[in-house]
Design a protein around this motif. Sequence first.
Motif, PDB file in Angstrom:
ATOM      1  N   ASP A 110     -18.693 -10.267 -30.402  1.00  0.00           N
ATOM      2  CA  ASP A 110     -18.899 -10.956 -31.680  1.00  0.00           C
ATOM      3  C   ASP A 110     -18.932  -9.969 -32.843  1.00  0.00           C
ATOM      4  O   ASP A 110     -18.397 -10.246 -33.926  1.00  0.00           O
ATOM      5  N   ALA A 111     -19.568  -8.818 -32.641  1.00  0.00           N
ATOM      6  CA  ALA A 111     -19.626  -7.807 -33.693  1.00  0.00           C
ATOM      7  C   ALA A 111     -18.234  -7.256 -34.011  1.00  0.00           C
ATOM      8  O   ALA A 111     -17.905  -6.990 -35.172  1.00  0.00           O
ATOM      9  N   LEU A 112     -17.410  -7.089 -32.986  1.00  0.00           N
ATOM     10  CA  LEU A 112     -16.030  -6.644 -33.216  1.00  0.00           C
ATOM     11  C   LEU A 112     -15.250  -7.692 -33.997  1.00  0.00           C
ATOM     12  O   LEU A 112     -14.522  -7.362 -34.951  1.00  0.00           O
ATOM     13  N   ALA A 113     -15.396  -8.961 -33.612  1.00  0.00           N
ATOM     14  CA  ALA A 113     -14.685 -10.025 -34.313  1.00  0.00           C
ATOM     15  C   ALA A 113     -15.098 -10.091 -35.780  1.00  0.00           C
ATOM     16  O   ALA A 113     -14.260 -10.339 -36.660  1.00  0.00           O
ATOM     17  N   ALA A 114     -16.376  -9.847 -36.060  1.00  0.00           N
ATOM     18  CA  ALA A 114     -16.850  -9.866 -37.440  1.00  0.00           C
ATOM     19  C   ALA A 114     -16.218  -8.761 -38.274  1.00  0.00           C
ATOM     20  O   ALA A 114     -16.168  -8.860 -39.505  1.00  0.00           O
ATOM     21  N   ARG A 115     -15.728  -7.729 -37.617  1.00  0.00           N
ATOM     22  CA  ARG A 115     -15.052  -6.631 -38.308  1.00  0.00           C
ATOM     23  C   ARG A 115     -13.534  -6.792 -38.298  1.00  0.00           C
ATOM     24  O   ARG A 115     -12.820  -5.868 -38.676  1.00  0.00           O
ATOM     25  N   GLY A 116     -13.059  -7.919 -37.817  1.00  0.00           N
ATOM     26  CA  GLY A 116     -11.618  -8.151 -37.745  1.00  0.00           C
ATOM     27  C   GLY A 116     -10.953  -7.478 -36.569  1.00  0.00           C
ATOM     28  O   GLY A 116      -9.724  -7.401 -36.516  1.00  0.00           O
ATOM     29  N   ALA A 117     -11.747  -6.992 -35.620  1.00  0.00           N
ATOM     30  CA  ALA A 117     -11.208  -6.326 -34.424  1.00  0.00           C
ATOM     31  C   ALA A 117     -11.219  -7.328 -33.284  1.00  0.00           C
ATOM     32  O   ALA A 117     -12.291  -7.695 -32.784  1.00  0.00           O
ATOM     33  N   ARG A 118     -10.053  -7.789 -32.894  1.00  0.00           N
ATOM     34  CA  ARG A 118      -9.953  -8.853 -31.900  1.00  0.00           C
ATOM     35  C   ARG A 118      -9.829  -8.267 -30.493  1.00  0.00           C
ATOM     36  O   ARG A 118      -8.806  -7.676 -30.142  1.00  0.00           O
ATOM     37  N   TYR A 119     -10.883  -8.461 -29.706  1.00  0.00           N
ATOM     38  CA  TYR A 119     -10.909  -7.989 -28.324  1.00  0.00           C
ATOM     39  C   TYR A 119     -11.363  -9.114 -27.417  1.00  0.00           C
ATOM     40  O   TYR A 119     -12.166  -9.968 -27.803  1.00  0.00           O
ATOM     41  N   ALA A 120     -10.848  -9.080 -26.197  1.00  0.00           N
ATOM     42  CA  ALA A 120     -11.258 -10.039 -25.177  1.00  0.00           C
ATOM     43  C   ALA A 120     -11.733  -9.297 -23.945  1.00  0.00           C
ATOM     44  O   ALA A 120     -11.226  -8.212 -23.620  1.00  0.00           O
ATOM     45  N   VAL A 121     -12.711  -9.879 -23.256  1.00  0.00           N
ATOM     46  CA  VAL A 121     -13.171  -9.345 -21.977  1.00  0.00           C
ATOM     47  C   VAL A 121     -12.190  -9.814 -20.912  1.00  0.00           C
ATOM     48  O   VAL A 121     -12.053 -11.012 -20.666  1.00  0.00           O
ATOM     49  N   VAL A 122     -11.486  -8.873 -20.278  1.00  0.00           N
ATOM     50  CA  VAL A 122     -10.438  -9.244 -19.323  1.00  0.00           C
ATOM     51  C   VAL A 122     -10.823  -8.975 -17.876  1.00  0.00           C
ATOM     52  O   VAL A 122     -10.144  -9.445 -16.962  1.00  0.00           O
ATOM     53  N   SER A 123     -11.900  -8.231 -17.663  1.00  0.00           N
ATOM     54  CA  SER A 123     -12.352  -7.976 -16.292  1.00  0.00           C
ATOM     55  C   SER A 123     -13.805  -7.533 -16.342  1.00  0.00           C
ATOM     56  O   SER A 123     -14.197  -6.756 -17.221  1.00  0.00           O
ATOM     57  N   THR A 124     -14.612  -8.040 -15.411  1.00  0.00           N
ATOM     58  CA  THR A 124     -16.025  -7.662 -15.348  1.00  0.00           C
ATOM     59  C   THR A 124     -16.443  -7.466 -13.900  1.00  0.00           C
ATOM     60  O   THR A 124     -15.824  -7.998 -12.972  1.00  0.00           O
ATOM     61  N   ALA A 125     -17.524  -6.717 -13.734  1.00  0.00           N
ATOM     62  CA  ALA A 125     -18.141  -6.537 -12.415  1.00  0.00           C
ATOM     63  C   ALA A 125     -19.642  -6.655 -12.581  1.00  0.00           C
ATOM     64  O   ALA A 125     -20.238  -5.947 -13.402  1.00  0.00           O
ATOM     65  N   ASP A 126     -20.277  -7.579 -11.833  1.00  0.00           N
ATOM     66  CA  ASP A 126     -21.730  -7.676 -11.820  1.00  0.00           C
ATOM     67  C   ASP A 126     -22.271  -6.630 -10.854  1.00  0.00           C
ATOM     68  O   ASP A 126     -21.796  -6.515  -9.721  1.00  0.00           O
TER      69      ASP A 126
END
Length: 397
Positions: free
Chosen positions: A157-173
């Motif tokens: 959300d903080a990146l989006a507020a700066r106009g930096a568009r990122y998506a989480v594409v892989s995670t590990a718990d």
Amino acid sequence: MKTNDTDKSLASRVTRSSNAKTFYRMLHLLLVAALLLPVLTALGGAVDVRGKRHVDTMTVNLYLGSGTGRVLALNPADPGYLTNLVATVTGSYYEILASQPPVRLQGVADEIATRMPDMVAVEEASLIRTESPGDLIIGGTNPATHVVLDYLQILVDALAARGARYAVVSTADEIDVELPMFNLQTGAIDDVRLTDRDAILVRTDLPSGQLRVGNPQHGNFKNVIEIPSIGLSVLRGWCSVDLFVRGEELRCICTHLEEETVPQIQLLQAQELLSGPARINLPVILAGDFNADTLRRNGTRTYDALIAAGFTDAWAALHPADLAGGLTWGHDESLADPNTPPLWRIDLVLFRGTRLRATQAEAIDIALDRTQRPLWASDHACVAAQVQFQPGPKGLR
């Protein structure tokens, strides 16, 4: 045949007119190029006008905000174990809140948005949930579900507020543990649940011809710390994604290995990486928090094993005269002491591939513009690196 003065004058004017048109045409092209270059750079992420292909990456440990060693060090055989557990967990929980994760993550977002890497490897992307009142203390098993802090979502959300568009594409718990604590506001015994995660973020504002992803994977290591007295396994793991970047394909892996206190387990986890997600006939970028000092001062040999397996350390490749530099870990747990600098270089961007070479590598200690804690975004510095594909046959490691 002789040329009279009128003919000469006419020829001269034609020549000057032609030269002027050529000049203004070239000037127009130069102006268009100058205007387009910033746009192309924004779209392409450091576009190289010479056609070279590269990947910009970062790795950053977001830091929970408190050490967990005090909880793990408690002795379940102690008659006062339950009281000590509640008190210790309570202290750790409020230390985490005092570290102000949302404030710290704004600093991380600033750094990422300034550099706009293609891929970001993230460690300690914690998810903290509570149940109030809790039921663990009376033998209940209901999992805590109320989200107090989601570091990964805060960062995106903080990146989006700066106009930096990122998506989480892989995670590990990784470790997922729920323990009782004392709620200082209500006086109740609550349950607090910590889920540790690794993640890979990728830019979403680039055309698919420049950057696209596929084949997300994740896993946990078989070799982990076991604490049978309380039924806890300290899970660690990795996540990966295959990137198609500017005509090239490679695998990116993010990992967080066990601490240096158990060097043999750490080494076995690294070997699991080498025989698992990194065992592929593609170029590989392996980034994360390895907990292995590259100067071997903390008793580990993991770094040597990774280098022996064909990986190149981006920092070492570009700073061969400063192998003791680029330090990334060592701030105090409360992030309050300005006189506690990083001590070890344990956060790395490694790569393997016959056509890859490092062109940039930098350790960035993200200091916040503050006079009170937290003074830094994390107890780790992040690492930014660029690797470039050299001409040659594709598909070779």
